[in-house]
Design an enzyme around this catalytic site. Structure first.
Site, PDB file in Angstrom:
ATOM      1  N   LYS A 171       1.003  -1.063   0.044  1.00 29.69           N
ATOM      2  CA  LYS A 171      -0.060   0.093   0.049  1.00 29.69           C
ATOM      3  C   LYS A 171       0.946   1.236  -0.131  1.00 29.69           C
ATOM      4  O   LYS A 171       1.455   1.532   1.163  1.00 29.69           O
ATOM      5  CB  LYS A 171      -0.757   0.012   1.077  1.00 29.69           C
ATOM      6  CG  LYS A 171      -2.135   0.715   1.237  1.00 29.69           C
ATOM      7  CD  LYS A 171      -2.160   2.007   0.818  1.00 29.69           C
ATOM      8  CE  LYS A 171      -2.072   3.096   1.905  1.00 29.69           C
ATOM      9  NZ  LYS A 171      -1.906   4.594   1.399  1.00 29.69           N
ATOM     10  N   GLU A 246       8.920   1.352  11.389  1.00 28.48           N
ATOM     11  CA  GLU A 246       9.916   2.368  10.887  1.00 28.48           C
ATOM     12  C   GLU A 246       9.356   3.828  11.070  1.00 28.48           C
ATOM     13  O   GLU A 246       8.639   4.263  10.402  1.00 28.48           O
ATOM     14  CB  GLU A 246      10.571   2.033   9.532  1.00 28.48           C
ATOM     15  CG  GLU A 246      11.174   0.801   9.222  1.00 28.48           C
ATOM     16  CD  GLU A 246      12.573   0.581   9.787  1.00 28.48           C
ATOM     17  OE1 GLU A 246      13.261   1.460  10.301  1.00 28.48           O
ATOM     18  OE2 GLU A 246      13.245  -0.438   9.561  1.00 28.48           O
ATOM     19  N   CYS A 280      13.074  10.841   7.324  1.00 26.75           N
ATOM     20  CA  CYS A 280      12.876  10.401   8.501  1.00 26.75           C
ATOM     21  C   CYS A 280      14.098  10.568   9.510  1.00 26.75           C
ATOM     22  O   CYS A 280      14.136  11.080  10.719  1.00 26.75           O
ATOM     23  CB  CYS A 280      12.531   8.798   8.818  1.00 26.75           C
ATOM     24  SG  CYS A 280      13.470   7.905   7.957  1.00 26.75           S
ATOM     25  N   GLU A 379       9.020  16.309  15.014  1.00 27.63           N
ATOM     26  CA  GLU A 379       9.301  16.337  13.433  1.00 27.63           C
ATOM     27  C   GLU A 379       8.804  17.416  12.607  1.00 27.63           C
ATOM     28  O   GLU A 379       7.424  17.303  12.565  1.00 27.63           O
ATOM     29  CB  GLU A 379       9.054  14.792  12.888  1.00 27.63           C
ATOM     30  CG  GLU A 379       9.822  14.125  12.632  1.00 27.63           C
ATOM     31  CD  GLU A 379       9.521  12.898  11.956  1.00 27.63           C
ATOM     32  OE1 GLU A 379       8.393  12.377  12.195  1.00 27.63           O
ATOM     33  OE2 GLU A 379      10.279  12.338  11.032  1.00 27.63           O
TER      34      GLU A 379
END
Ligand code: NAD
Length: 477
Positions: A171, A246, A280, A379
């Site tokens: 996906k 992750e 990331c 973040e």
């Protein structure tokens, strides 16, 4: 219009609905993907099971390796085409898009070579017994992929899963699907059997959720935000399905006064502007020894002012952000910085050729960011670097570990003892000393601690996560 790719065939979603594909460089739609639903996931999972049960379980490890290598070569032949697709879909400067295609080639090459090197052990046990362990695939693995590096994350996750003998339902993120649909077609061309790699596109809360909940999925590899990572874990827990997570990061770059600044400065800048900061493992927090705080900030400020931002095809230092909501997110962080009186050292320039409708953000260097401010904790996922100073090693460790994340850390010092002390004390899945790989290196196990997730992808280590261990004890007298 782009279709799902299930059992080596292009198919429409049973929903009959589509989603627009937007070019981040000008904000305009240029294609459509399927807005799939749970029924499409059912179809893909069924195709994967059929493949596993009829063909794939009989394919030897060596033959899997040949198939993966053939796909690696095929991707290499189509690298420019794939890079161009990814460039338009994600707004990546040409250099970045090409690097991502090259990484995809390398992932399949690496995992091709790994297929027939994965094995169990024989174990000492009672007299008259022989005991061995077998590394077996989970079966059908689900892969939920974010938009920032679709090809790379597909390579590391699907490459590893196939190498270990699984078949995959993928996906991709709704903002970035196109390259992966093409890779699945290329896989069919080199001989992957129908159902080995299936791609189903659509929204996360619809089709991603359906994939994570599906009882026919035996392992989930999720790369994305911590918030969605929590949802995946909860859903998977209901049927005790193993998950690799992750997730995000707020990775520190720690610069001591004895660092080689000539080497460090370009790496510090690149670690936050690569992929417009939408990485990331971006080095988004800069911890600087107080002895060199002012001179280093001055030099970094000069470097930031030279950075140019513009449409992907101009191949400048920085391309657009993925979408308008991401741009707004970065603006919100920057306006919070203003309200809090956090000083800005420097900003790059958006070039005149950048259309107003594109999603641009100039790289921004902020200083004296308080450790508890959300800019130092959350973040941003944009090209915003937050600097703060430290007094000594202990203080550097305290600041480095002062977030919920632990993905990557960069340490810049010539002192060998300090390199080891810092590497041991910093909480993160990877540590780079006098370099910053931003998670790079196909061969290097990658993953986080704390809210950055768990489990490892990349390298040989990933294969342990994509398999389960069976212990077989034989009594032979
Ligand atoms: P996201 O979590 O919003 O989406 C990631 C994927 O999950 C997408 O495919 C999305 O459609 C899907 N999804 C969303 N809601 C879902 C749901 N309820 N159920 C199932 N699937 C769902 O993240 P994003 O905005 O696409 O990506 C940015 C985030 O990903 C950042 O936090 C970044 O740090 C992280 N990331 C981590 C790594 C890593 O390797 N650690 C790599 C890239 C990105």
């Amino acid at each position: 219009m782009q279709l799902n790719y299930i059992a080596n065939a292009s198919v429409r979603s049973s929903s009959g609905k589509t989603l627009p594909v937007i070019d981040p460089s000008d904000g305009q739609p240029f294609d459509e993907i399927q807005r799939s639903n749970a029924q499409d996931i059912d179809q893909a999972v069924q195709a994967a099971h059929d493949c596993l049960n009829t063909v794939w379980h009989k394919v030897t490890a060596a033959e899997r390796g040949r198939l993966l290598m053939a796909l690696s070569r095929k991707i290499a032949e189509h690298a420019d085409e794939l890079a161009a697709i990814e460039q338009r879909d994600c707004g990546k400067p040409t250099k970045q898009a090409k690097a991502d295609a090259a990484a995809l080639v390398r992932y399949f090459e690496f995992y091709a070579g790994a297929c027939d090197k994965l094995h169990g052990e024989t174990l000492p046990y009672l007299d008259g017994y022989s005991v061995m362990t077998w590394r077996e695939p989970h079966g059908v693995t689900g892969h939920i992929i974010p938009w920032n590096y679709p090809m790379q994350i597909f390579g590391r996750s699907v490459g590893g899963a196939l190498a270990a003998g699984n078949v995959c339902v993928v996906k991709p993120a709704e903002d970035a699907c196109l390259s992966l649909i093409r890779v699945a077609q290329l896989a069919a061309e080199v001989g992957f059997p129908a159902g080995a790699i299936n791609i189903v596109t659509g929204y996360g809360h619809e089709v991603g959720d359906a994939l994570a909940r599906h009882r026919g999925i035996h392992h989930i590899s999720f790369t994305g935000s911590p918030t969605v990572g929590t949802l995946i874990q909860q859903v998977a827990a209901e049927r005790h399905c193993p998950v690799t997570l992750e997730l995000g990061g707020k990775s520190p770059q720690i610069v001591f006064s004895d660092a080689d600044l000539e080497q460090a400065i370009p790496a510090l800048v690149n670690a936050i502007v690569q992929n417009a900061g939408q990485t990331c493992s971006a080095g988004s927090r800069l911890l600087i020894d107080q002895q060199i705080y002012e001179p280093l900030l001055e030099r970094l400020g000069q470097a930031f002012e030279k950075l140019r931002v513009g449409p992907a095809t101009l191949d400048l230092d920085v391309g657009p952000l993925i979408r308008q909501t991401q741009q707004q997110r970065v603006w919100d962080f920057l306006s919070d910085a203003q309200v809090a009186g956090i000083p800005m050292v420097a900003q790059g320039q958006i070039v005149d050729e950048a259309p107003d409708t594109g999603f641009y953000q100039a790289p921004t260097l902020l200083r004296d960011v308080p450790v508890k401010h959300r800019l130092a904790q959350e973040e941003v996922f944009g090209p915003v670097l937050c600097a703060m100073s430290f007094r000594d090693e202990d203080h550097a460790v305290e600041l480095a570990n002062a977030t919920q994340f632990g993905l990557v850390a960069g340490i810049w010092t010539r002192d060998g003892g300090r390199q080891f002390r810092m590497a041991k004390r910093v909480q993160s899945g990877q540590v780079f000393i006098n370099n910053y790989g931003a998670g790079g290196g196909v061969e290097l196990p990658f993953g986080g601690v704390k809210s950055s997730g768990y489990g490892r992808e990349k390298g040989f280590e990933a294969l342990y996560g994509f398999t389960t261990l069976k212990t077989v004890a034989i009594r032979h007298g």
